[in-house]
Structure formats: C-alpha cells, structure tokens
Motif scaffolding. Structure first.
Motif, PDB file in Angstrom:
ATOM      1  N   LEU A  36       0.823  -1.204   0.000  1.00 26.83           N
ATOM      2  CA  LEU A  36       0.000   0.000   0.000  1.00 26.83           C
ATOM      3  C   LEU A  36       0.859   1.258   0.000  1.00 26.83           C
ATOM      4  O   LEU A  36       0.561   2.242  -0.683  1.00 26.83           O
ATOM      5  N   LEU A  37       1.951   1.229   0.754  1.00 22.92           N
ATOM      6  CA  LEU A  37       2.860   2.373   0.774  1.00 22.92           C
ATOM      7  C   LEU A  37       3.496   2.596  -0.596  1.00 22.92           C
ATOM      8  O   LEU A  37       3.595   3.724  -1.083  1.00 22.92           O
ATOM      9  N   ILE A  38       3.921   1.504  -1.226  1.00 20.13           N
ATOM     10  CA  ILE A  38       4.556   1.622  -2.536  1.00 20.13           C
ATOM     11  C   ILE A  38       3.570   2.155  -3.566  1.00 20.13           C
ATOM     12  O   ILE A  38       3.905   2.953  -4.439  1.00 20.13           O
ATOM     13  N   ALA A  39       2.304   1.701  -3.463  1.00 22.17           N
ATOM     14  CA  ALA A  39       1.298   2.151  -4.427  1.00 22.17           C
ATOM     15  C   ALA A  39       1.016   3.642  -4.294  1.00 22.17           C
ATOM     16  O   ALA A  39       0.669   4.307  -5.272  1.00 22.17           O
ATOM     17  N   LYS A  40       1.169   4.190  -3.077  1.00 27.56           N
ATOM     18  CA  LYS A  40       0.860   5.595  -2.850  1.00 27.56           C
ATOM     19  C   LYS A  40       2.095   6.491  -2.911  1.00 27.56           C
ATOM     20  O   LYS A  40       2.014   7.665  -2.576  1.00 27.56           O
ATOM     21  N   ARG A  41       3.227   5.936  -3.290  1.00 29.46           N
ATOM     22  CA  ARG A  41       4.429   6.757  -3.361  1.00 29.46           C
ATOM     23  C   ARG A  41       4.316   7.793  -4.469  1.00 29.46           C
ATOM     24  O   ARG A  41       3.812   7.513  -5.547  1.00 29.46           O
ATOM     25  N   GLN A  42       4.841   8.963  -4.178  1.00 26.29           N
ATOM     26  CA  GLN A  42       4.861  10.023  -5.177  1.00 26.29           C
ATOM     27  C   GLN A  42       6.067   9.849  -6.091  1.00 26.29           C
ATOM     28  O   GLN A  42       7.117   9.347  -5.675  1.00 26.29           O
ATOM     29  N   LYS A  43       5.899  10.260  -7.315  1.00 23.11           N
ATOM     30  CA  LYS A  43       7.013  10.207  -8.250  1.00 23.11           C
ATOM     31  C   LYS A  43       7.987  11.343  -7.951  1.00 23.11           C
ATOM     32  O   LYS A  43       7.584  12.478  -7.726  1.00 23.11           O
ATOM     33  N   ILE A  44       9.271  11.001  -7.966  1.00 28.34           N
ATOM     34  CA  ILE A  44      10.314  11.953  -7.569  1.00 28.34           C
ATOM     35  C   ILE A  44      10.817  12.694  -8.799  1.00 28.34           C
ATOM     36  O   ILE A  44      10.951  12.123  -9.888  1.00 28.34           O
ATOM     37  N   HIS A  45      11.109  13.956  -8.602  1.00 27.22           N
ATOM     38  CA  HIS A  45      11.623  14.794  -9.687  1.00 27.22           C
ATOM     39  C   HIS A  45      13.149  14.630  -9.757  1.00 27.22           C
ATOM     40  O   HIS A  45      13.914  15.438  -9.241  1.00 27.22           O
ATOM     41  N   PHE A  46      13.590  13.537 -10.389  1.00 29.06           N
ATOM     42  CA  PHE A  46      15.014  13.260 -10.492  1.00 29.06           C
ATOM     43  C   PHE A  46      15.673  14.209 -11.488  1.00 29.06           C
ATOM     44  O   PHE A  46      15.060  14.600 -12.489  1.00 29.06           O
ATOM     45  N   PRO A  47      16.929  14.556 -11.251  1.00 27.23           N
ATOM     46  CA  PRO A  47      17.646  15.430 -12.193  1.00 27.23           C
ATOM     47  C   PRO A  47      18.062  14.657 -13.434  1.00 27.23           C
ATOM     48  O   PRO A  47      18.042  13.419 -13.450  1.00 27.23           O
ATOM     49  N   PRO A  48      18.462  15.337 -14.488  1.00 25.38           N
ATOM     50  CA  PRO A  48      18.954  14.641 -15.682  1.00 25.38           C
ATOM     51  C   PRO A  48      20.227  13.850 -15.373  1.00 25.38           C
ATOM     52  O   PRO A  48      20.955  14.148 -14.420  1.00 25.38           O
ATOM     53  N   THR A  49      20.494  12.854 -16.172  1.00 28.96           N
ATOM     54  CA  THR A  49      21.685  12.023 -15.958  1.00 28.96           C
ATOM     55  C   THR A  49      22.980  12.793 -16.171  1.00 28.96           C
ATOM     56  O   THR A  49      24.038  12.382 -15.684  1.00 28.96           O
ATOM     57  N   SER A  50      22.913  13.905 -16.891  1.00 27.40           N
ATOM     58  CA  SER A  50      24.126  14.699 -17.121  1.00 27.40           C
ATOM     59  C   SER A  50      24.553  15.484 -15.881  1.00 27.40           C
ATOM     60  O   SER A  50      25.699  15.928 -15.791  1.00 27.40           O
ATOM     61  N   GLU A  51      23.649  15.657 -14.917  1.00 27.32           N
ATOM     62  CA  GLU A  51      23.982  16.388 -13.686  1.00 27.32           C
ATOM     63  C   GLU A  51      24.710  15.444 -12.723  1.00 27.32           C
ATOM     64  O   GLU A  51      24.137  14.936 -11.751  1.00 27.32           O
ATOM     65  N   VAL A  52      25.982  15.201 -13.001  1.00 25.27           N
ATOM     66  CA  VAL A  52      26.749  14.223 -12.226  1.00 25.27           C
ATOM     67  C   VAL A  52      26.940  14.685 -10.782  1.00 25.27           C
ATOM     68  O   VAL A  52      26.819  13.892  -9.835  1.00 25.27           O
TER      69      VAL A  52
ATOM     70  N   ALA B  31       8.779  16.172  -5.079  1.00 24.26           N
ATOM     71  CA  ALA B  31       7.906  15.342  -5.911  1.00 24.26           C
ATOM     72  C   ALA B  31       7.763  15.945  -7.298  1.00 24.26           C
ATOM     73  O   ALA B  31       7.905  17.153  -7.494  1.00 24.26           O
ATOM     74  N   LYS B  32       7.501  15.083  -8.233  1.00 20.50           N
ATOM     75  CA  LYS B  32       7.308  15.524  -9.606  1.00 20.50           C
ATOM     76  C   LYS B  32       5.955  16.193  -9.747  1.00 20.50           C
ATOM     77  O   LYS B  32       4.927  15.650  -9.340  1.00 20.50           O
ATOM     78  N   GLN B  33       5.959  17.377 -10.307  1.00 20.95           N
ATOM     79  CA  GLN B  33       4.731  18.146 -10.466  1.00 20.95           C
ATOM     80  C   GLN B  33       4.134  17.885 -11.846  1.00 20.95           C
ATOM     81  O   GLN B  33       4.843  17.896 -12.850  1.00 20.95           O
ATOM     82  N   TYR B  34       2.852  17.645 -11.858  1.00 18.74           N
ATOM     83  CA  TYR B  34       2.147  17.396 -13.111  1.00 18.74           C
ATOM     84  C   TYR B  34       1.260  18.591 -13.434  1.00 18.74           C
ATOM     85  O   TYR B  34       0.554  19.115 -12.566  1.00 18.74           O
TER      86      TYR B  34
END
Length: 226
Positions: A15-31, A75-78
C-alpha cells in the motif's frame, strides 16, 4: 515473526509503494547533483540501519531511499491539462442545438396555428447546423489526414497492427472435436455427389438451329471483318 503479521506487513508495504509520489530526479548529465544525492542516501542509511537485522534492512531499505530522495529533490509536479477551447463554429453549433431543443418544446406547447411558423424556424436552424456540421467534419478529416503520417513515422508497426488486427470479442472455449463437428455439419453436404433431378415445370430451350463453328478463323473471314 508469525505468518499473519508477515502478511499484514507485506500488504502495508504494498500500500505504501502504491501511494508513493514520483520523484523529480535530475537529468543524468547532472553528475554532481547525483553524487550529492548518493552521499546523502548513504548517510541516512548508516544512521537508520546501523545495527539492525538483515530482515529489517531489506524491509525498510526502499522506503528510506524513497523518502530521502523525495525530501531532497521533491515530488514531480504534473500540469493539469486544460480542457480544449471550442472554436467559433463549435460554439455556434452548440447554440443552434440548444435553440432547436427549445423550439421543439415550444411546438409541443404552442397552439396549432403557431406550429407552422415554429416548424419553419426549426427547419431554418437545422439547415444552418447542417452547413456547419459539414464544415466541421471536413476540418476533422483534414486534421486526421495530417496526423496520420506523423503517427505512422513515429510507430509504423503499431499502426499496421491496428489496421490489420481483428478485435476479439470473446474467448473460444469449445473442444477441437466439437468445433470440427459443428463446422462439418454447417459447411458440408452429404448428398453433394447425388445428381440433381429434373425440376417439374422447368422450360428447356430448344436445340440450336445452326451448329457452332469451332474451326480456326480463315483469311477470308479476317478480310471480311476489315
């Protein structure tokens, strides 16, 4: 740990995993930003899982990483998709439909001598709506014709599969022998080798008066045609 408690914990974690918010990860180039995030996660894991058991580590590892990433990156904003605005023609068509409905209600409640005029007004509105509907249909066809090549070049295999794949309405559950017996009964004729009898009342044509000439064409015949 009892089996019942283990099942409850698993359901709670799902249930916790189902309600997790999507994270606003940075681009892969931002090392650099990724390195800082990894170091923060390691520090948090050492702080919370320093002397715990392996079972506890496995059960809480994902939650800790998720919460730390969420607290660090957010969190990722939609964006809320706005409803498409209606064009002038569509608004006019909607207004004409409303006027036609109102006129129908008036015709039902109006006296007999007034219905002729109301019916003429209704036909006038219908003619205007027909003109607008044809123009709107032509616009939609042009738009669809323009979008089809774009869809095809984007995913040609999906387009071809959509064109030639037949939709399945149900699942066949009959046995092979039962299906073959049914098809044999429907599409076969047990008396197909039996010659047909003469039909009573059928009129037969008379024999031809001139015998058919099956010889190859002659030179005289070709000259006569020319």
């Amino acid at each position: 740990m009892p089996e019942k408690a283990f099942c409850l914990d698993e359901k709670f974690r799902e249930l916790l995993i189902a309600k997790r918010q999507k994270i606003h990860f940075p681009p892969t180039s931002e090392v650099k930003q990724w390195e800082e995030l990894v170091s923060k996660i390691f520090l948090k894991l050492d702080e919370l899982l320093g002397k715990s058991t392996l079972e506890h580590d496995l059960a809480t590892f994902g939650d800790i990483v998720n919460q730390k990433c969420l607290a660090t990156l957010g969190a990722k904003q939609y964006r809320i998709r706005a409803h498409p605005r209606k064009s002038r023609r569509q608004r006019e068509m909607q207004m004409l439909r409303k006027q036609k409905r109102d006129l129908k209600k008036q015709m039902k409640a109006a006296p007999v001598e007034e219905r002729t005029g109301l019916r003429a007004l209704w036909r006038d509105l219908k003619a205007k709506q027909s003109v607008l509907s044809r123009a709107e249909s032509a616009r939609k066809r042009r738009s669809q014709k323009k979008r089809t090549p774009e869809y095809f070049f984007k995913d040609p295999f999906q387009i071809v599969r959509h064109l030639f794949q037949q939709s399945r309405s149900d699942t066949l559950t009959a046995q092979k022998e039962e299906l073959e017996a049914y098809l044999r009964k429907i599409y076969s004729d047990p008396e197909r080798e039996r010659p047909l009898e003469d039909v009573e009342g059928l009129v037969w044509p008379s024999a031809p008066g001139v015998k058919f000439n099956s010889k190859p064409p002659t030179l005289c015949r070709e000259n006569s045609i020319d």
